[in-house]
Design an enzyme around this catalytic site. Structure first.
Site, PDB file in Angstrom:
ATOM      1  N   CYS A  90     -12.817  -6.157 -20.498  1.00  0.00           N
ATOM      2  CA  CYS A  90     -13.471  -6.636 -21.713  1.00  0.00           C
ATOM      3  C   CYS A  90     -14.977  -6.775 -21.515  1.00  0.00           C
ATOM      4  O   CYS A  90     -15.741  -6.696 -22.476  1.00  0.00           O
ATOM      5  CB  CYS A  90     -12.880  -7.977 -22.139  1.00  0.00           C
ATOM      6  N   ALA A  91     -15.385  -7.018 -20.282  1.00  0.00           N
ATOM      7  CA  ALA A  91     -16.809  -7.199 -19.989  1.00  0.00           C
ATOM      8  C   ALA A  91     -17.354  -6.068 -19.122  1.00  0.00           C
ATOM      9  O   ALA A  91     -18.502  -6.144 -18.684  1.00  0.00           O
ATOM     10  CB  ALA A  91     -17.033  -8.534 -19.289  1.00  0.00           C
TER      11      ALA A  91
END
Length: 1535
Positions: free
Chosen positions: A1502-1503
């Site tokens: 997600c990052a």
């Protein structure tokens, strides 16, 4: 989320520099353990975080996360147990504690316990509960204890209590100063014995400095907090600098010595890595400069402390602002400006450090050069370009009047006379300033650039001017400026003209004549009255003090703020422009000097003469519909293009003024462009003539043997067109002033609340209109409302409440209107305007009558070309808007007789615009540099209305155009569907733009050249096929032509791109999607003029709107009875929806997702069942997996090696994981009507899957997801709604495409021979396909590779030379038309459920692939260093990082894809590559156990966060990384 093999990481495993620090770790001397334990039980005050320019830190000292002393849970929650407890801090309790502390013989343990209890009480109290706190009693005691020696814990707790008091009661800072607290706290920092005491003293001083900056300065706080700043952690360093920033808010002049000694330390801090420290140090230096801006001595002293050199180093870091915020970066440039304004030492230092090279990079930086700035309430442009121009204007000042002698200006002039300063400055700055203006800078930035240029040229020598003229076309640039209507710009341009002609007459005089400068000055003088009126209007506007819109006077736009308001009067008189223009003409351009340059005028005369001859010849040929030979035209074209190719000999002014552009367009349109006269029906020969012109032009202008694309005549013409368009276009950028959302009401289309400004309109019935009633009310209209919607609102109101006489008149008029429509119907021909023969043989039968052999050959060649382009079966289908054998139908708008015409001051408004765009266009004509401000919204705009007359003109012509342009034949190419050829045929662009403006011709020509660049190979292949048929060549290998082309970037107009970028960044445009009409018009007609990035932004805004819109707007729009006038149809997303999918049934989950959310405006986020994690990573992986599912062979969707449906059905695709092998990309598999019936269930699934694929593709584009699906180029053309032809087959099946082209050429040759030689069998027997007869090939009428696809239209079962043409037509039809039509329709239907497919038509096939599938680029080591972030234990120089980057760089394609999918969830990068990855790829150190080499990397997709263990070697890292990216796929779990 995290994926791969993961292990829990606890805080103790982090390295010391990444854990929350504790007091005992940093103590220089150890205190009593028991006391320390009690001390540690107290929550310490929060460390200050620098959040804005005022350096206010967190106000609470009792919660708020980690501090320099440890971490504690947040207790700001009102329901926290301690917060719920009643505060016991009564006056008596505090008095008791203070008495114990004030007792002289009190034991240290008692004092320590009392301080602990006091700090505990203060830590949980609020300000209103301390109303009776004995401040005057407590502070002397606390100050005394803080200054005591011997017990560090007592000192620490006493200072902490002071800190709590400052946090709870800011006014207590006065008492602390009064009771001598500042010297005590400073002493703890000047001589650090205990680090925790020093840190607590910093906390206290930061609180005090907010309220008492001057006493803090006088007490020596600045040097106290900076003296040992390197001994503290980063968090504490931020607190120290925050203290200095607070102190620097107010700096008395007599305390300058206390500040100057801290400047070297602040300058050194600019080189630190922590961006907050750097930014705060910048703020400190800015405030110091502001406070001492009136003291030349202090400013000179600042320069000696290397403020300028350190600031320049920070500014010039790759020309980027990544280290500090935009505000701080602009402030740093402003600091240099203030220094240069008052200090000649600063100016000399800036020149010595060659600041011009740094400022040049800033001005050339992407996204900055256009000067896209917004007006803030203070009336200043806050952006980099504006600040850079202010600095430049201070470095090279305006020369003072002759009777004044300003010492500072004289000192700067002496500096400019240095050996190389001005020469280097001019070489760096002048060319880039010209480019900034040419790129579409707004009026203020344009004036600032001209001001710097004028000042620089005033001091320049002949050598500098010669260098400028050599490297820039400044004459053409100045000629373009003469078209601006602002008098400030005109005066500045005329001053530059006067300087150049006076200092460098030998070159500039002839150049000014050639480039049109003299011509522009003549025009200015011819319009003397207009110049004077412009000056009077400007004077009136400048004198309107109450005017709320932006002042049009620019004389003081770049003055520093210290100029008084009374001095800000306009320096220009109303006749300044005229006087200066007349002076230049009378002095330097007398009649004799102009006439002596005969050679220059001869070029223009020659071009005009050639244009006259070309136009005349084209008109003669077009009158015979192209039957005459075209050799003369070709020779004329060669001469014209050779003249253009002379290079620099022809200036942009001569290029435009000669009319050569219009003549070329007239040539391409076969004589229709200039005449604008359309006959009722244009024969097919008109279309053939257009193709012949394009082919001739391609042969002449495209690359010859041994020539590169840069040397082509085609490239030369494109670049001259670009220069001309940049020079003469004047499309305005409309910026909104003081725009911010506010509550208001809109009346149209219905009354509802809105947060955006509305137009105030009064509709007035035109004089003489007796059939409509009045409507005098002022109404509010949304800016996105079209005139059609307004008509629907207004028409019922003005048609009602009429007198009987008016009703009667109206009835008569309506009857007349109806009769007009009936007449119109009667005048329309009942038979098609142009009907093609049913069979090719009838065409050639007409040729064989009464003709000799030579005439027969010529006629056969003509008819052959008709056959190659016309339909040989039937007229267009009803889907084209016509019905076979029926009369012409008229447009649907004729069904509605009663319509309204809207106008403003007698000028009719264009119905294709919104009312907002129409009003803007109307006001732009009067004021080109319009700014939409409060006055625009408060003004009541008057719009007139009347009944529209039925328009019967141009109807038959337009219908006959479309009916006669029958280029399409099943086996030929649909030339008429190409946008640029359709525009040539209609002699107009596909947009409603004013055809009288000069830019229109340029845009039209650019559209033709861009289309020719794109389809030149098709046109040349078409010509080769014709040559083969006519016997001029007999080599099949020559049929396929790979024509040279120039890069698409050559067609991008940087000026228009920058203008649209400015418009798209305007707050009103972002909020409403409304912009000037030219943006939509040019985007529709010539999207290639804008860069891909700009078109992407335009597409996102117009298709989906702004993501920042509020939910209230969505509710307001949805409540308006379903009527939406916003062209984006709904507001942008402001919410996300999660959807749970099953990994074992990806396709089924995708179908359910689209059923639920295809029509939703929410961004979809995926969560896998029985897995932990949701967000970007799982969603990206889902779209990757579902795109793989569609490539499975058992789906029967695509062509490929497994192409035989019978074989597939027999095997039932036992291996359902097998992928379709399509090396040239996926293209729909053809399905015959018989196969659809016999395999109804299977074909039904195929249709459903194509519909689902369309939904997913649209969703991926909308949500900016990446699909891993290799569509063919031809299928991307299908998505873009482009018609496919025989030449497109080779893009996905090269062998089939090549064979069909050869068969087609052979069939055409057969027809040519039949018509030429009376079907002599001797000639027909020579028709062979690569030394074999067609019969020997044993072909039947089945589709190659698809034995179940049998054509039922063939009369014979086997293919021979006589039915070869029919065979080619049937195969082409099955491959790219009827055979895939239902699949394509299903795909488009699914796509349109998400957003309209037509909004993608501004992109090319390659760009659409880039949008949908991202990029697969190779990575260099420097690219990885530039675009990868290193944090939490790693830097760019860490050995594990170096090993990893080298390993990634060495990866093969499949390994690189696996690595990307492991880290990001998708095997491809987004458009823009690594630089566009958001969030940026981040590498951090993973905390491992004892055996690091056995651990695996883990990620948070997600990052885009890679946790990499510090492996012992590169080989071990490669092994573990490859294992992780191959075995760690397929699940998401927490780490």
């Amino acid at each position: 989320m995290d994926r791969g093999r993961k292990r829990p990481e606890v805080a103790e495993q982090w390295p010391a520099d990444k854990r929350a620090c504790s007091t005992s770790e940093f103590r220089l001397a150890t205190a009593d353990a028991a006391a320390s334990s009690s001390l540690h039980s107290l929550p310490p005050p929060s460390s200050s975080e620098i959040t804005d320019c005022d350096m206010d830190s967190s106000s609470s000292g009792r919660g708020g996360g980690d501090s320099a002393y440890g971490s504690c849970e947040s207790e700001d929650d009102p329901y926290h147990p301690l917060a719920r407890a009643t505060c016991f801090a009564s006056r008596g309790k505090f008095q008791k504690l203070l008495s114990a502390l004030d007792c002289g013989d009190a034991d240290a343990s008692v004092q320590l316990a009392s301080l602990t209890e006091l700090c505990e009480a203060l830590s949980f109290c609020m300000e209103d509960s301390l109303g009776h706190f004995p401040m005057d009693t407590a502070l002397p005691v606390l100050v005394r204890l803080a200054g005591s020696e011997g017990n560090p814990d007592i000192m620490l707790l006493a200072i902490r209590a002071v800190t709590y008091l400052c946090d709870l009661m800011p006014r207590s800072a006065d008492s602390i100063v009064r009771h001598g607290g500042l010297p005590v706290l400073c002493a703890r920092l000047l001589w650090i014995e205990y680090l925790d005491v020093a840190e607590q003293s910093l906390q206290a001083l930061e609180k005090i400095s907010r309220k008492q900056p001057v006493p803090c300065l006088q007490a020596g706080v600045i040097m106290a907090v900076l003296g040992f700043i390197d001994f503290f952690s980063t968090r504490v360093q931020r607190v120290a600098l925050s203290t200095v920033a607070n102190v620097c808010k107010k700096l008395p002049l007599d305390c300058s010595s206390l500040v100057l000694e801290a400047v070297p330390t602040l300058c050194n801090l600019l080189q630190y890595e922590d961006w907050k420290l750097v930014e705060t140090a910048v703020t400190c230096l800015i405030r110091i400069t502001d406070c001492f801006s009136n003291s030349i001595e202090i400013l000179d002293e600042l320069c000696k402390h290397e403020v300028i050199s350190k600031s320049l180093h920070l500014i010039s870091v790759d020309g980027r602002t990544t280290l500090i915020s935009q505000t701080a970066f602009v402030g740093l440039i402003g600091l240099l400006t203030k220094l240069a304004n008052a200090s000649h030492v600063a100016v000399r230092t800036l020149f010595e450090l060659r600041i011009s090279s740094t400022l040049k990079r800033l001005l050339m930086a992407s996204g900055i050069s256009h000067g896209a700035s917004y007006l803030y309430p203070d009336g200043l442009y806050s952006n980099q370009v504006y600040e850079v121009l202010k600095l430049l204007n201070q470095m090279v000042p305006s020369p003072p009047p002759d009777d004044e002698n300003i010492p500072l200006v004289q000192a700067k002039e002496n500096i400019l006379e240095g050996p190389t300063f001005l020469h280097q400055f001019s070489e760096d700055i002048l060319p880039v300033l010209i480019e900034v203006i040419k790129s579409g800078a707004n009026l203020s930035v344009c004036y600032g650039c001209l001001s710097v240029m004028s000042n620089t040229l005033y001091f320049s020598t002949v050598d500098i001017l010669q260098n400028l003229v050599k490297h820039t076309n400044i004459s053409s640039f100045l000629a373009g400026l003469m078209a601006r209507k602002d008098r400030h710009v005109l005066v500045s341009a005329l001053k530059i003209v006067e300087l150049l002609i006076r200092k460098f007459p030998c070159v500039c005089s002839s150049s000014f004549l050639k480039e049109g400068v003299v011509y522009s000055i003549e025009l200015l003088l011819e319009h003397e009255d207009q110049l004077l009126s412009v000056g009077q209007q400007s004077d009136q506007k400048d004198n309107q003090i109450v005017q709320r819109d932006v002042s049009r006077c620019l004389c003081h736009a770049f003055d520093l703020p210290n100029t008084t308001t009374s001095e800000r009067t306009c320096r220009l008189g109303k006749d300044t422009v005229f006087t200066l223009a007349k002076h230049i003409k009378d002095t330097y351009f007398t009649g004799e000097s102009v006439n002596c340059e005969i050679g220059v005028s001869e070029v223009l005369k020659k071009l005009k003469a050639m244009c006259v001859v070309l136009n005349k010849t084209v008109d003669q040929f077009s009158s015979h519909y192209g039957c005459a030979k075209s050799e003369d035209l070709s020779q004329l074209l060669v001469q014209v293009m050779a003249e253009i190719n002379l290079g620099e000999t022809i200036s942009s002014f001569e290029f435009v003024e000669s009319g050569i552009i219009r003549s070329l367009v007239h040539y391409f349109s076969n004589g229709r462009y200039l005449s604008k006269s359309f006959s009722d029906c244009m024969p097919t020969s008109h279309g053939l003539a257009i193709l012949d012109r394009l082919q001739s032009f391609a042969d002449i202008s495209l690359c010859k043997a041994g020539q590169t694309w840069e040397d082509m005549l085609f490239t030369c013409l494109v670049r001259k067109l670009q220069d001309a368009l940049t020079s003469i276009e004047n499309f305005p950028v409309i910026l909104s002033h003081l725009f911010k959302p506010r509550s208001s009401y809109s009346d149209i289309p219905t009354r509802h609340p809105t947060l955006y400004p509305c137009l105030r309109i009064r509709f007035v019935r035109e004089d003489g209109e007796l059939n409509l009633s009045d409507h005098s009310d002022v109404v509010s209209i949304e800016v996105s409302t079209t005139l059609d919607v307004i008509e629907g609102f207004l028409l019922p109101k003005v048609s009602a409440s009429m007198t009987g006489q008016r009703q009667e008149l109206k009835g008569k008029d309506v009857a007349n209107d109806v009769s007009c429509v009936k007449c119109l119907e009667e005048n329309v021909p009942r038979e098609p305007c142009f009907i093609m023969p049913d069979t090719p043989s009838t065409i050639f039968a007409q040729v064989l009558i009464n003709q000799d052999e030579q005439s027969s050959l010529d006629a056969a060649s003509t008819k052959l070309r008709e056959l190659m382009t016309e339909s040989n079966s039937s007229p267009p289908s009803s889907s084209e808007g016509h019905t076979k054998g029926s009369k012409c139908s008229y447009p649907s708008n004729y069904d509605q007789v009663l319509r309204l015409v809207f106008s403003m001051e007698g000028k009719e408004l264009d119905r294709s615009m919104t009312l907002y765009q129409a009003i803007l266009q109307f006001q732009i004509n009067a004021e080109p540099d319009l700014v939409v401000g409060p006055k625009f919204w408060s003004e009541v705009h008057k719009v007139s209305y009347r009944r529209a007359a039925v328009n019967t003109t141009n109807f038959r012509a337009s219908h006959c155009d479309s009916q006669s342009f029958l280029f399409q034949e099943k086996a030929a190419y649909p030339w008429h569907k190409l946008s640029f050829i359709s525009s040539i045929f209609l002699a107009e662009l596909p947009c409603k733009m004013n055809m009288s403006i000069l830019s229109y011709d340029l845009l039209f020509m650019m559209k033709i050249l861009e289309g020719l660049n794109h389809f030149s190979s098709y046109l040349l292949s078409y010509e080769r096929t014709r040559s083969f048929a006519e016997g001029r060549t007999d080599n099949f290998d020559d049929l396929l032509v790979s024509a040279p082309s120039i890069p698409q970037a050559e067609f991008i107009c940087s000026k228009l791109t920058d203008k649209l970028e400015q418009q798209l960044q305007d707050p009103l445009t972002i909020a409403t999607g409304c912009m000037p009409s030219w943006c939509d018009q040019i985007m529709k007609a010539c999207p290639f003029l804008f860069s891909f990035e700009t078109r992407w932004k335009y597409f996102r805004l117009t298709a989906f709107g702004c993501k920042g819109q509020l939910n209230q707007i969505q509710g307001a729009n949805s409540s308006v009875s379903g009527l939406t006038t916003d062209r984006r149809s709904t507001s942008g997303w402001s919410y996300r929806k999660k959807f749970k999918v099953t990994r074992s049934d990806i396709l089924g989950s995708a179908a359910k997702m689209m059923t639920s959310h295809a029509h939703s405006r929410a961004v979809i986020e995926v969560e896998y069942e029985e897995e932990i994690g949701t967000g970007l990573g799982p969603t990206m992986e889902f779209f990757t997996l579902v795109s793989h599912e569609f490539q499975k062979a058992h789906m029967f969707m695509w062509r490929g090696d497994l192409s035989s449906s019978s074989e597939l059905q027999t095997s039932q695709c036992s291996d359902e994981s097998a992928f379709v092998v399509a090396p040239f990309g996926l293209f729909p598999r053809p399905w015959s009507a018989a196969s659809c019936v016999s395999n109804d269930g299977q074909f039904s699934d195929v249709i459903k899957n194509f519909s689902l694929l369309g939904q997913l593709v649209a969703t991926a584009i909308r949500d900016e997801r990446i699909l891993d699906i290799p569509f063919s180029r031809a299928f991307y053309k299908v998505i873009l709604d482009q018609e496919l032809g025989i030449y497109d087959i080779q893009s996905f099946d090269p062998e089939l495409g090549k064979t069909l082209l050869e068969f087609q050429a052979l069939s055409y040759k057969k027809l040519f021979l039949e018509s030429s030689y009376s079907a002599n069998l001797v000639y027909l027997s020579d028709l062979c396909f690569r030394n074999a007869t067609i019969e020997d090939l044993c072909l039947d009428f089945t589709l190659p590779g698809y034995s179940d696809y049998v054509s039922t239209a063939a009369d014979s079962k086997m293919v021979n030379i006589h039915n070869l043409e029919e065979y080619v037509s049937l195969v082409v039809d099955a491959t790219i038309k009827d055979g895939i039509s239902r699949q394509v329709h299903a795909f488009k239907s699914g796509f349109n459920e998400v957003f309209p497919l037509k909004s993608l038509q501004i992109f090319t096939e390659d760009e659409l692939e880039r949008m949908l599938c991202g990029e697969q680029e190779t990575w260099t080591f420097s690219d990885l260093l530039d675009h990868v972030k290193f944090d939490h234990g790693y830097t760019a120089s860490s050995p594990p990082v170096i090993n990893l980057l080298e390993t990634i760089q060495e990866f093969e394609c499949d390994q690189r894809r696996a690595f990307l999918q492991f880290v990001t969830g998708a095997p491809r990068l987004p458009p823009g590559g690594l630089a566009a990855l958001n969030p940026k790829l981040t590498m951090v150190r993973k905390i491992c156990g004892y055996e690091v080499d056995k651990d695996l990397p883990s990620v948070m997709t997600c990052a885009n966060y890679l946790k990499l263990p510090p492996y012992s070697s590169k080989e071990r890292m490669r092994e573990r990384l490859l294992y992780a990216i191959t075995e760690g796929q397929g699940s998401f779990h927490l780490s």
